[in-house]
Design a protein around this motif. Structure first.
Motif, mmCIF file in Angstrom:
data_model
loop_
_atom_site.group_PDB
_atom_site.id
_atom_site.type_symbol
_atom_site.label_atom_id
_atom_site.label_comp_id
_atom_site.label_asym_id
_atom_site.label_seq_id
_atom_site.Cartn_x
_atom_site.Cartn_y
_atom_site.Cartn_z
ATOM 1 N N TYR A 142 -5.955 -3.133 -1.511
ATOM 2 C CA TYR A 142 -6.770 -2.486 -2.527
ATOM 3 C C TYR A 142 -7.097 -1.084 -2.050
ATOM 4 O O TYR A 142 -7.713 -0.910 -0.991
ATOM 5 C CB TYR A 142 -8.045 -3.298 -2.768
ATOM 6 N N HIS A 143 -6.685 -0.077 -2.801
ATOM 7 C CA HIS A 143 -6.922 1.328 -2.449
ATOM 8 C C HIS A 143 -6.518 1.638 -1.017
ATOM 9 O O HIS A 143 -7.276 2.197 -0.237
ATOM 10 C CB HIS A 143 -8.389 1.701 -2.675
ATOM 11 N N THR B 64 0.870 -1.170 0.000
ATOM 12 C CA THR B 64 0.000 0.000 0.000
ATOM 13 C C THR B 64 0.905 1.217 0.000
ATOM 14 O O THR B 64 1.845 1.292 0.778
ATOM 15 C CB THR B 64 -0.918 0.055 1.240
#
Length: 104
Positions: free
Chosen positions: A87-88, A48
């Protein structure tokens, strides 16, 4: 064995007992001989932003800005993080007993 490219194009190889980091000009191995944080089984890698997450047999290893920390994110003991997905900027972790959503 788990092999992934980071968003910056570096290669991370996670294997039983350690992991390797491969950039354009460097190949660095980390294992229990040169890093005591890696005394557990390593399972998976996720990314991330500028953070590397490694699921271990005793929590999540977080690497950001050259700082290494093991985080305990569940109530399980030992905390076996067998799966990771990002994810994001949301990190999803799986253990033998639960699925966890983690946001910083």
């Amino acid at each position: 064995l788990n092999i992934k490219y980071s968003p910056t194009g570096d290669l991370y190889i996670c294997y039983t007992g350690g992991f390797s980091f491969v950039s354009k000009s460097n190949w660095i191995n980390y294992d229990k001989n040169n890093l005591q944080l890696l005394n557990q089984q390593l399972w998976n890698i996720a990314f991330t932003d500028n953070t590397v997450w490694i699921g271990t047999g005793n929590g999540v290893l977080k690497i950001k800005d050259n700082k290494w920390n093991v985080l305990k994110l569940t109530k399980s003991d030992p905390e076996i993080i067998s799966g990771l997905a990002a994810y994001h900027n949301i990190l999803w972790l799986s253990t033998p007993n639960e699925l966890i959503k983690y946001e910083e």
